[in-house]
Design a protein around this motif. Structure first.
Motif, PDB file in Angstrom:
ATOM      1  N   PHE A  65     -24.065   4.355  28.671  1.00  0.00           N
ATOM      2  CA  PHE A  65     -25.219   3.897  29.644  1.00  0.00           C
ATOM      3  C   PHE A  65     -24.519   3.318  30.860  1.00  0.00           C
ATOM      4  CE2 PHE A  65     -27.000   4.075  25.647  1.00  0.00           C
ATOM      5  CZ  PHE A  65     -28.397   4.583  26.001  1.00  0.00           C
ATOM      6  N   THR A  66     -24.468   2.952  31.962  1.00  0.00           N
ATOM      7  CA  THR A  66     -23.212   2.826  32.769  1.00  0.00           C
ATOM      8  C   THR A  66     -23.891   1.321  33.495  1.00  0.00           C
ATOM      9  OG1 THR A  66     -22.341   5.085  32.413  1.00  0.00           O
ATOM     10  CG2 THR A  66     -21.498   2.790  34.288  1.00  0.00           C
ATOM     11  N   ASP A  67     -23.155   0.047  33.490  1.00  0.00           N
ATOM     12  CA  ASP A  67     -23.313  -1.250  34.079  1.00  0.00           C
ATOM     13  C   ASP A  67     -23.204  -0.346  35.778  1.00  0.00           C
ATOM     14  OD1 ASP A  67     -23.704  -2.339  32.233  1.00  0.00           O
ATOM     15  OD2 ASP A  67     -22.141  -3.208  32.003  1.00  0.00           O
ATOM     16  N   ARG A  68     -23.716  -0.643  36.970  1.00  0.00           N
ATOM     17  CA  ARG A  68     -22.881  -0.589  37.877  1.00  0.00           C
ATOM     18  C   ARG A  68     -24.075  -1.665  39.126  1.00  0.00           C
ATOM     19  NH1 ARG A  68     -27.215   1.138  41.280  1.00  0.00           N
ATOM     20  NH2 ARG A  68     -29.184   1.126  40.762  1.00  0.00           N
ATOM     21  N   GLY A  69     -23.727  -1.896  40.561  1.00  0.00           N
ATOM     22  CA  GLY A  69     -24.115  -2.344  41.366  1.00  0.00           C
ATOM     23  C   GLY A  69     -23.871  -3.973  40.830  1.00  0.00           C
ATOM     24  N   ASP A  70     -24.362  -4.556  42.389  1.00  0.00           N
ATOM     25  CA  ASP A  70     -23.975  -6.121  42.042  1.00  0.00           C
ATOM     26  C   ASP A  70     -25.416  -6.627  41.939  1.00  0.00           C
ATOM     27  OD1 ASP A  70     -23.330  -8.619  42.687  1.00  0.00           O
ATOM     28  OD2 ASP A  70     -22.666  -7.992  44.369  1.00  0.00           O
ATOM     29  N   CYS A  71     -26.028  -7.442  40.860  1.00  0.00           N
ATOM     30  CA  CYS A  71     -26.867  -8.247  40.911  1.00  0.00           C
ATOM     31  C   CYS A  71     -27.249  -9.735  41.793  1.00  0.00           C
ATOM     32  CB  CYS A  71     -26.571  -8.618  38.863  1.00  0.00           C
ATOM     33  SG  CYS A  71     -26.594  -7.176  37.845  1.00  0.00           S
ATOM     34  N   GLN A  72     -26.143  -9.358  42.136  1.00  0.00           N
ATOM     35  CA  GLN A  72     -26.503 -11.214  43.767  1.00  0.00           C
ATOM     36  C   GLN A  72     -27.309  -9.968  45.215  1.00  0.00           C
ATOM     37  OE1 GLN A  72     -25.836 -14.008  42.812  1.00  0.00           O
ATOM     38  NE2 GLN A  72     -25.053 -13.177  40.770  1.00  0.00           N
ATOM     39  N   THR A  73     -26.500  -8.503  45.188  1.00  0.00           N
ATOM     40  CA  THR A  73     -27.628  -8.088  46.391  1.00  0.00           C
ATOM     41  C   THR A  73     -28.751  -7.136  45.867  1.00  0.00           C
ATOM     42  OG1 THR A  73     -26.444  -6.006  45.502  1.00  0.00           O
ATOM     43  CG2 THR A  73     -25.542  -7.538  46.831  1.00  0.00           C
ATOM     44  N   GLY A  74     -29.396  -7.487  44.778  1.00  0.00           N
ATOM     45  CA  GLY A  74     -30.680  -6.779  44.244  1.00  0.00           C
ATOM     46  C   GLY A  74     -30.595  -5.993  44.083  1.00  0.00           C
ATOM     47  N   ASP A  75     -29.470  -4.590  43.703  1.00  0.00           N
ATOM     48  CA  ASP A  75     -29.717  -3.404  43.218  1.00  0.00           C
ATOM     49  C   ASP A  75     -28.421  -2.852  41.349  1.00  0.00           C
ATOM     50  OD1 ASP A  75     -29.738  -0.272  43.152  1.00  0.00           O
ATOM     51  OD2 ASP A  75     -28.516  -0.391  44.304  1.00  0.00           O
ATOM     52  N   CYS A  76     -28.831  -3.413  40.913  1.00  0.00           N
ATOM     53  CA  CYS A  76     -28.040  -3.005  39.054  1.00  0.00           C
ATOM     54  C   CYS A  76     -28.670  -2.515  38.161  1.00  0.00           C
ATOM     55  CB  CYS A  76     -27.416  -4.792  39.386  1.00  0.00           C
ATOM     56  SG  CYS A  76     -28.490  -5.960  38.926  1.00  0.00           S
ATOM     57  N   ASP A  77     -27.743  -2.178  36.925  1.00  0.00           N
ATOM     58  CA  ASP A  77     -27.993  -1.328  35.702  1.00  0.00           C
ATOM     59  C   ASP A  77     -27.457  -2.972  35.085  1.00  0.00           C
ATOM     60  OD1 ASP A  77     -29.558  -0.680  36.995  1.00  0.00           O
ATOM     61  OD2 ASP A  77     -28.531   1.618  36.684  1.00  0.00           O
ATOM     62  N   ARG A  78     -27.224  -3.192  33.616  1.00  0.00           N
ATOM     63  CA  ARG A  78     -26.448  -3.592  32.558  1.00  0.00           C
ATOM     64  C   ARG A  78     -27.271  -3.835  31.500  1.00  0.00           C
ATOM     65  NH1 ARG A  78     -23.797  -3.691  37.023  1.00  0.00           N
ATOM     66  NH2 ARG A  78     -23.047  -6.074  37.648  1.00  0.00           N
ATOM     67  N   TYR A  79     -26.117  -2.706  30.448  1.00  0.00           N
ATOM     68  CA  TYR A  79     -26.378  -3.019  28.921  1.00  0.00           C
ATOM     69  C   TYR A  79     -25.512  -3.436  28.453  1.00  0.00           C
ATOM     70  CZ  TYR A  79     -28.570   1.750  31.596  1.00  0.00           C
ATOM     71  OH  TYR A  79     -29.447   2.384  32.495  1.00  0.00           O
ATOM     72  N   ARG A  80     -26.373  -4.220  27.157  1.00  0.00           N
ATOM     73  CA  ARG A  80     -25.452  -5.003  26.070  1.00  0.00           C
ATOM     74  C   ARG A  80     -26.171  -4.578  25.026  1.00  0.00           C
ATOM     75  NH1 ARG A  80     -23.433  -5.318  30.283  1.00  0.00           N
ATOM     76  NH2 ARG A  80     -22.253  -6.273  31.062  1.00  0.00           N
ATOM     77  N   ALA A  81     -25.461  -3.999  24.226  1.00  0.00           N
ATOM     78  CA  ALA A  81     -25.448  -3.219  22.820  1.00  0.00           C
ATOM     79  C   ALA A  81     -25.999  -5.230  21.976  1.00  0.00           C
ATOM     80  CB  ALA A  81     -25.055  -2.359  21.637  1.00  0.00           C
ATOM     81  N   ASP A  82     -26.650  -5.137  21.408  1.00  0.00           N
ATOM     82  CA  ASP A  82     -27.337  -6.616  20.127  1.00  0.00           C
ATOM     83  C   ASP A  82     -27.577  -6.458  18.071  1.00  0.00           C
ATOM     84  OD1 ASP A  82     -29.392  -6.064  20.880  1.00  0.00           O
ATOM     85  OD2 ASP A  82     -30.327  -7.761  21.927  1.00  0.00           O
ATOM     86  N   GLY A  83     -28.068  -5.084  18.299  1.00  0.00           N
ATOM     87  CA  GLY A  83     -27.904  -5.554  17.289  1.00  0.00           C
ATOM     88  C   GLY A  83     -28.365  -4.243  16.583  1.00  0.00           C
ATOM     89  N   VAL A  84     -28.513  -3.897  15.075  1.00  0.00           N
ATOM     90  CA  VAL A  84     -28.350  -2.427  14.751  1.00  0.00           C
ATOM     91  C   VAL A  84     -29.507  -2.569  13.294  1.00  0.00           C
ATOM     92  CG1 VAL A  84     -27.680  -0.905  12.945  1.00  0.00           C
ATOM     93  CG2 VAL A  84     -25.440  -1.584  14.466  1.00  0.00           C
ATOM     94  N   TRP A  85     -30.101  -1.968  13.394  1.00  0.00           N
ATOM     95  CA  TRP A  85     -31.735  -1.607  13.585  1.00  0.00           C
ATOM     96  C   TRP A  85     -32.136  -0.034  11.976  1.00  0.00           C
ATOM     97  CZ3 TRP A  85     -34.843  -5.428  14.585  1.00  0.00           C
ATOM     98  CH2 TRP A  85     -34.897  -6.386  16.213  1.00  0.00           C
TER      99      TRP A  85
END
Length: 214
Positions: free
Chosen positions: A64-84
């Motif tokens: 999963f690839t972070d992309r874009g600038d969230c200040q301009t309104g076009d972005c994706d962000r992915y963060r792993a935070d747990g194992v279920w």
């Protein structure tokens, strides 16, 4: 002005611009369930499942690839935070003006809308999601099964009851939550609802059933 949201912060901010948050019980349930921790700590604990190289998050063979600038309104962000369930890696997903939550296994990623809260037996889980823009297909309160793969049993969508906060599981066959009838939460009083399994189906109730007693 448009805004950028993560699913991990979207729940406390939305619902008709009123104050909305997980209850302390919900936060405790989530933390105990998955052992949530920052991505770097999680990757150190599970190096065979999770790694990151710059903008690229690798989870169980998927990237999963972070992309874009969230200040301009076009972005994706992915963060792993747990194992279920010792099987699924939870990935908090942030898009422009929207969020999601993925359960990632060795061959797929399953969007479920928000972090799961397991039932007492661990067989089922609950998710609750509310977004003023209504872009997500996971609006509302949902009950899922974990095995053999995550499967949604019932959703009470936002047009019927706008989800506000999780209260608690009542055994494995009933879940209590706070919501408001209709979409415009700001103009409708919040109240308690129950989702209960009856006669092979999950039904919404505005009255507490005997099986749903704390």
């Amino acid at each position: 002005m448009k805004r950028f949201f993560s699913i991990s912060v979207i729940l406390p901010l939305l619902a008709g611009c009123t104050s909305l948050a997980w209850s302390p019980h919900a936060k405790t349930a989530i933390q105990q369930d998955a052992g949530l921790r920052p991505e770097a700590e999680l990757a150190a604990a599970y190096p065979n499942l999770i790694s990151r190289r710059g903008p690229v998050l690798a989870v169980r063979g998927q990237t999963f690839t972070d992309r874009g600038d969230c200040q301009t309104g076009d972005c994706d962000r992915y963060r792993a935070d747990g194992v279920w369930k010792d099987q699924y890696v939870g990935v908090d997903v942030s898009y422009y003006e929207e969020g999601d939550y993925f359960l990632v296994d060795s061959h797929d990623h399953i969007p479920i809308g928000s972090r799961p809260i397991s039932s007492p037996s661990g067989r089922r889980f609950f998710t609750g999601h509310h977004d003023d823009r209504r872009w997500s297909p996971y609006q509302g309160a949902s009950v899922w099964e974990w095995e053999p793969a995550p499967r949604r049993l019932r959703i009470v969508d936002t047009d019927l009851v706008a989800f506000e906060s999780f209260v608690g599981w009542r055994g494995d066959s009933c879940v209590e939550f706070i919501g408001a009838r209709g979409y415009n939460v700001e103009y409708r009083p919040a109240r308690t609802f129950w989702l209960a399994e009856q006669d092979g189906d999950w039904r919404l109730s505005e009255e507490q059933l005997a099986m749903c007693a704390p």
